[in-house]
Design a protein around this motif. Structure first.
Motif, PDB file in Angstrom:
ATOM      1  N   VAL A  24       0.807  -1.322   0.047  1.00  0.00           N
ATOM      2  CA  VAL A  24      -0.034  -0.155   0.182  1.00  0.00           C
ATOM      3  C   VAL A  24       0.992   1.201  -0.018  1.00  0.00           C
ATOM      4  O   VAL A  24       2.098   1.347   0.809  1.00  0.00           O
ATOM      5  CB  VAL A  24      -1.152   0.093   1.179  1.00  0.00           C
ATOM      6  CG1 VAL A  24      -1.909   1.140   1.135  1.00  0.00           C
ATOM      7  CG2 VAL A  24      -1.878  -1.297   1.225  1.00  0.00           C
ATOM      8  N   SER A  25       0.524   2.315  -0.777  1.00  0.00           N
ATOM      9  CA  SER A  25       1.075   3.531  -0.765  1.00  0.00           C
ATOM     10  C   SER A  25       0.235   4.638  -0.962  1.00  0.00           C
ATOM     11  O   SER A  25      -1.158   4.442  -1.589  1.00  0.00           O
ATOM     12  CB  SER A  25       2.281   3.647  -1.914  1.00  0.00           C
ATOM     13  OG  SER A  25       1.383   3.632  -3.185  1.00  0.00           O
ATOM     14  N   THR A  26       0.387   5.843  -0.302  1.00  0.00           N
ATOM     15  CA  THR A  26      -0.446   6.840  -0.310  1.00  0.00           C
ATOM     16  C   THR A  26       0.134   8.065  -1.120  1.00  0.00           C
ATOM     17  O   THR A  26       1.633   8.217  -0.997  1.00  0.00           O
ATOM     18  CB  THR A  26      -1.142   7.139   0.933  1.00  0.00           C
ATOM     19  OG1 THR A  26      -0.005   7.720   1.844  1.00  0.00           O
ATOM     20  CG2 THR A  26      -1.883   6.241   1.623  1.00  0.00           C
ATOM     21  N   TYR A  49      -6.619  12.677  -2.251  1.00  0.00           N
ATOM     22  CA  TYR A  49      -5.804  11.721  -1.467  1.00  0.00           C
ATOM     23  C   TYR A  49      -5.892  10.410  -2.283  1.00  0.00           C
ATOM     24  O   TYR A  49      -6.879   9.906  -2.390  1.00  0.00           O
ATOM     25  CB  TYR A  49      -6.322  11.573  -0.153  1.00  0.00           C
ATOM     26  CG  TYR A  49      -5.606  10.705   0.653  1.00  0.00           C
ATOM     27  CD1 TYR A  49      -4.577  10.904   1.581  1.00  0.00           C
ATOM     28  CD2 TYR A  49      -6.288   9.303   0.836  1.00  0.00           C
ATOM     29  CE1 TYR A  49      -3.978  10.041   2.455  1.00  0.00           C
ATOM     30  CE2 TYR A  49      -5.874   8.373   1.716  1.00  0.00           C
ATOM     31  CZ  TYR A  49      -4.667   8.999   2.616  1.00  0.00           C
ATOM     32  OH  TYR A  49      -4.083   7.868   3.425  1.00  0.00           O
ATOM     33  N   THR A  50      -4.725   9.960  -2.589  1.00  0.00           N
ATOM     34  CA  THR A  50      -4.833   8.504  -3.275  1.00  0.00           C
ATOM     35  C   THR A  50      -4.240   7.360  -2.550  1.00  0.00           C
ATOM     36  O   THR A  50      -3.259   7.526  -2.093  1.00  0.00           O
ATOM     37  CB  THR A  50      -3.777   8.893  -4.892  1.00  0.00           C
ATOM     38  OG1 THR A  50      -4.358   9.891  -5.630  1.00  0.00           O
ATOM     39  CG2 THR A  50      -3.830   7.527  -5.508  1.00  0.00           C
ATOM     40  N   TYR A  51      -5.037   6.414  -2.529  1.00  0.00           N
ATOM     41  CA  TYR A  51      -4.678   5.220  -1.744  1.00  0.00           C
ATOM     42  C   TYR A  51      -4.540   4.045  -3.013  1.00  0.00           C
ATOM     43  O   TYR A  51      -5.489   3.669  -3.439  1.00  0.00           O
ATOM     44  CB  TYR A  51      -5.982   4.929  -0.923  1.00  0.00           C
ATOM     45  CG  TYR A  51      -5.754   3.728   0.214  1.00  0.00           C
ATOM     46  CD1 TYR A  51      -5.473   4.298   1.453  1.00  0.00           C
ATOM     47  CD2 TYR A  51      -5.750   2.389  -0.174  1.00  0.00           C
ATOM     48  CE1 TYR A  51      -4.998   3.277   2.483  1.00  0.00           C
ATOM     49  CE2 TYR A  51      -5.546   1.628   0.973  1.00  0.00           C
ATOM     50  CZ  TYR A  51      -5.231   2.028   2.013  1.00  0.00           C
ATOM     51  OH  TYR A  51      -5.060   1.094   3.390  1.00  0.00           O
ATOM     52  N   ASN A  52      -3.220   3.579  -3.028  1.00  0.00           N
ATOM     53  CA  ASN A  52      -3.015   2.760  -4.059  1.00  0.00           C
ATOM     54  C   ASN A  52      -2.679   1.421  -3.433  1.00  0.00           C
ATOM     55  O   ASN A  52      -1.413   1.323  -2.660  1.00  0.00           O
ATOM     56  CB  ASN A  52      -1.835   3.365  -4.993  1.00  0.00           C
ATOM     57  CG  ASN A  52      -1.515   2.693  -6.105  1.00  0.00           C
ATOM     58  OD1 ASN A  52      -2.411   2.102  -6.806  1.00  0.00           O
ATOM     59  ND2 ASN A  52      -0.327   2.323  -6.415  1.00  0.00           N
ATOM     60  N   PHE A  95      -7.546   4.090  -5.568  1.00  0.00           N
ATOM     61  CA  PHE A  95      -8.605   4.902  -5.191  1.00  0.00           C
ATOM     62  C   PHE A  95      -8.322   6.148  -4.663  1.00  0.00           C
ATOM     63  O   PHE A  95      -7.356   6.458  -3.994  1.00  0.00           O
ATOM     64  CB  PHE A  95      -9.194   4.219  -3.673  1.00  0.00           C
ATOM     65  CG  PHE A  95      -9.653   2.640  -3.854  1.00  0.00           C
ATOM     66  CD1 PHE A  95     -10.817   2.306  -4.078  1.00  0.00           C
ATOM     67  CD2 PHE A  95      -8.927   1.733  -3.693  1.00  0.00           C
ATOM     68  CE1 PHE A  95     -11.287   1.109  -4.270  1.00  0.00           C
ATOM     69  CE2 PHE A  95      -9.108   0.400  -3.835  1.00  0.00           C
ATOM     70  CZ  PHE A  95     -10.527   0.176  -4.140  1.00  0.00           C
ATOM     71  N   GLU A  96      -9.091   7.194  -5.558  1.00  0.00           N
ATOM     72  CA  GLU A  96      -8.808   8.579  -5.266  1.00  0.00           C
ATOM     73  C   GLU A  96      -9.904   9.488  -4.892  1.00  0.00           C
ATOM     74  O   GLU A  96     -11.051   9.470  -5.513  1.00  0.00           O
ATOM     75  CB  GLU A  96      -8.279   9.216  -6.715  1.00  0.00           C
ATOM     76  CG  GLU A  96      -7.925  10.520  -6.733  1.00  0.00           C
ATOM     77  CD  GLU A  96      -7.662  10.988  -8.080  1.00  0.00           C
ATOM     78  OE1 GLU A  96      -8.250  11.767  -8.813  1.00  0.00           O
ATOM     79  OE2 GLU A  96      -6.640  10.754  -8.798  1.00  0.00           O
TER      80      GLU A  96
END
Length: 592
Positions: free
Chosen positions: A295-297, A312-315, A360-361
């Protein structure tokens, strides 16, 4: 010759090796080494275990030249051929061969060859079973039994966890050449989510299974993600197969072998997988991710101001059920306006699972100046390799919000969201030129039209309903009317394969369309159709000899192109136009 060679381009020298990937023990095979655009000497052949050289190297040379638009080009080749006999089953590496050319030494790349063990009946001297390397054993005097031709469903694992990937492969095993193959009932995958792999069925591979050698074609391959625990079963499929046997016929030249087609109905096995439930208790932060993930943000922009949109991007990236992950719950500060996340999936098949990323953005808008924090979150996934839940801690993100230029009433909050003007408009005070008008509504045509139209609609529905019931009671008429419509749909699918230059699927779809159309039109099951009774039935139906001959020619072209595309010379556009034309002709033919 001097002018010709002085104008020609300098060709690149290459030295390559060619050998079959598979061979049956006891059979002979050739290994070829080709030197292009040079004259070689001091050829050094490779030596490898598992096979005995019985001939070679035999040298052959060739030369060609051409002149196009004032420019000439030429090429030459030297080919060294060695013949071997496969002695011992196993997988062997053929080392590099070397040769000297133009003062340099060239080497081929090493190759791998698999020597398959012979059939059990061949080892025991039995003549009862068919063999892929013996045409005499494929005689019409012998039946095609279940061990000679079958469809097999196999699973990469017999026991997996919920949502863990498992590969399902459906293969055709045969000792006979196949002239026609049609799926009549596909296996069902109840309880699974499916990711299909792109394959091109061909009979180029040989596989040793249960002590026998078979020509094998992959019919379907997919990655399955089980959605519930317990025993899940992939049901069997049904297939219509036409196998080629050989009949001995006496002629003026002696006894010759003549191919004879035999139509068979084949049913595959069913496959069962034991699905284990995920261990309990499940962590509160677990939302169904199974596999291995990271996981990276990321937050954009770097500077935040009130009433200005930010993201805020949750990848999530990794391998597993990446495409089916749920959006994580992020506890944004209450001083932010937050909108539903936008989801972007970028995944592909990788080995026996699916790999990629699921992003998820979140769009948010700070409302007040100050220091804020998006708190730490925990992403939990289940790792089936270690059979444990793994927690990935996502660090907190600090955000400093400065005062923005835009006001709350007219700020642009995102690309798609804009706050509207909330002021009350001024009352209009000038002369509006209002006037009073009153008409009796009962005397208007519109009033009575609302009675007439429903009445007409009800009568129309009743007529159509009675007509439909009458037609559906006549099954033969219904099939006949729908025959052209169904065939057109299949032709549309064939057109898609034609655009994608997928010849095998194109010819298979054309055959399905024609056989299905004829079955519905003539009211004969597909399994009972053949070229002889089609001609007879179409004549009794009222079709002319030209149309019948055209139809049979198209069927022959498609069957030949499907299993021998390199020899057919058929053009997909011509076949498509001919198939459409013959169906239109038959559709316009009046029944006798």
């Amino acid at each position: 010759m001097f002018v010709l060679f002085s104008l020609s381009a300098v060709a690149q020298i290459s030295f390559t090796a060619h050998a079959p990937k598979q061979v049956v023990q006891g059979n002979k095979f050739d290994v070829r080494f080709v030197l292009r655009n040079a004259e070689g000497e001091n050829f050094q052949e490779p030596k490898f275990d598992g096979a005995t050289k019985i001939y070679g190297p035999a040298l052959s040379t060739s030369y060609s030249s051409q002149w196009v638009n004032g420019k000439s080009s030429s090429s030459s080749s030297q080919e060294y051929t060695l013949m071997y006999r496969a002695d011992k089953a196993g997988t062997y590496t053929i080392p590099s061969a070397t040769i000297e050319a133009d003062g340099k030494r060239y080497s081929t790349a090493s190759m791998t060859i698999e020597i398959l063990p012979p059939d059990k009946n061949a080892q025991q001297g039995s003549q009862s079973g068919a063999r892929i390397d013996d045409i005499d054993s494929q005689s019409t005097s012998k039946p095609v039994n279940a061990n000679d031709l079958f469809v097999r469903i196999s699973m990469s694992k017999q026991k997996v966890y919920e949502q863990e990937a498992v590969v399902c492969t459906i293969k055709l095993y045969t000792k006979y050449q196949i002239s026609q193959f049609m799926t009549t009932l596909q296996p069902s995958f109840d309880g699974f989510l499916i990711e299909e792999l792109s394959i091109e069925p061909s009979m180029n591979n040989i596989e040793h299974y249960n002590g026998q050698n078979y020509m094998v074609a992959e019919l379907k391959k997919c990655i399955l993600f089980p959605q519930k625990s317990g025993k899940l079963t992939i049901s069997s499929g049904n297939y219509d197969v036409t196998a080629v046997q050989y009949e001995q016929v006496r002629s003026m030249f002696g006894i010759i072998r003549q191919p004879v087609e035999r139509k068979l109905q084949v049913k595959s096995n069913s496959a069962t997988v034991n699905i284990l439930p995920l261990p309990s208790p499940k962590p509160a932060t677990f939302s169904g991710a199974v596999g291995q993930f990271k996981v990276s943000t990321e937050v954009k922009p770097n500077n935040f101001k009130t009433y200005e949109a930010a993201t805020y991007t949750y990848n999530i990236s990794g391998t597993g059920n990446i495409k089916y992950l749920k959006a994580p719950e992020i506890n944004f500060p209450s001083q932010f306006d937050v909108y539903d996340p936008q989801n972007e999936v970028n995944a592909k098949i990788a080995g026996q699972s699916v790999s990629g990323s699921n992003k998820f953005e979140y769009t948010f808008i700070p409302q007040y100046v100050g220091e804020y924090e998006i708190p730490t979150t925990t992403f939990t996934y289940f790792d089936p390799t270690s059979a444990k839940y793994v927690n990935v801690d996502v660090p907190a993100t600090k955000i400093s919000v400065a005062k923005g230029v835009a006001a709350a009433s007219d700020a642009v909050v995102s690309k798609d969201i804009e706050l509207k003007n909330k002021d009350i408009l001024h009352i209009k005070t000038n002369n509006l030129q209002l006037k009073k008008e009153h008409n009796l509504y009962l005397s208007s045509f519109t009033y009575w039209l609302w009675y007439i139209l429903p009445l007409i609609a009800v009568l129309g529905v009743m007529w159509y309903y009675r007509k439909t019931i009458k037609e559906r009671s006549n099954v033969q008429l219904l099939k006949n009317k729908r025959a052209n419509k169904v065939a057109k749909k299949r032709l549309k699918q064939a057109q898609e394969f034609m655009k994608a230059n997928n010849a095998n699927s194109f010819y298979a779809e054309i055959l399905k369309a024609l056989w299905g159309y004829l079955s519905d039109k003539l009211n004969i099951p597909v399994s009972e159709l053949n070229k002889e009774n089609i001609a007879v039935e179409l004549q009794s139906f009222g079709a002319d000899d030209t149309s019948i001959s055209q139809l049979l020619t198209i069927l022959d072209k498609c069957e030949f192109a499907q299993y021998a595309p390199e020899l057919s010379g058929s053009n997909m556009n011509e076949i498509y136009d001919e198939a459409s034309d013959i169906m239109n002709k038959l559709e316009n033919t009046k029944r006798k």
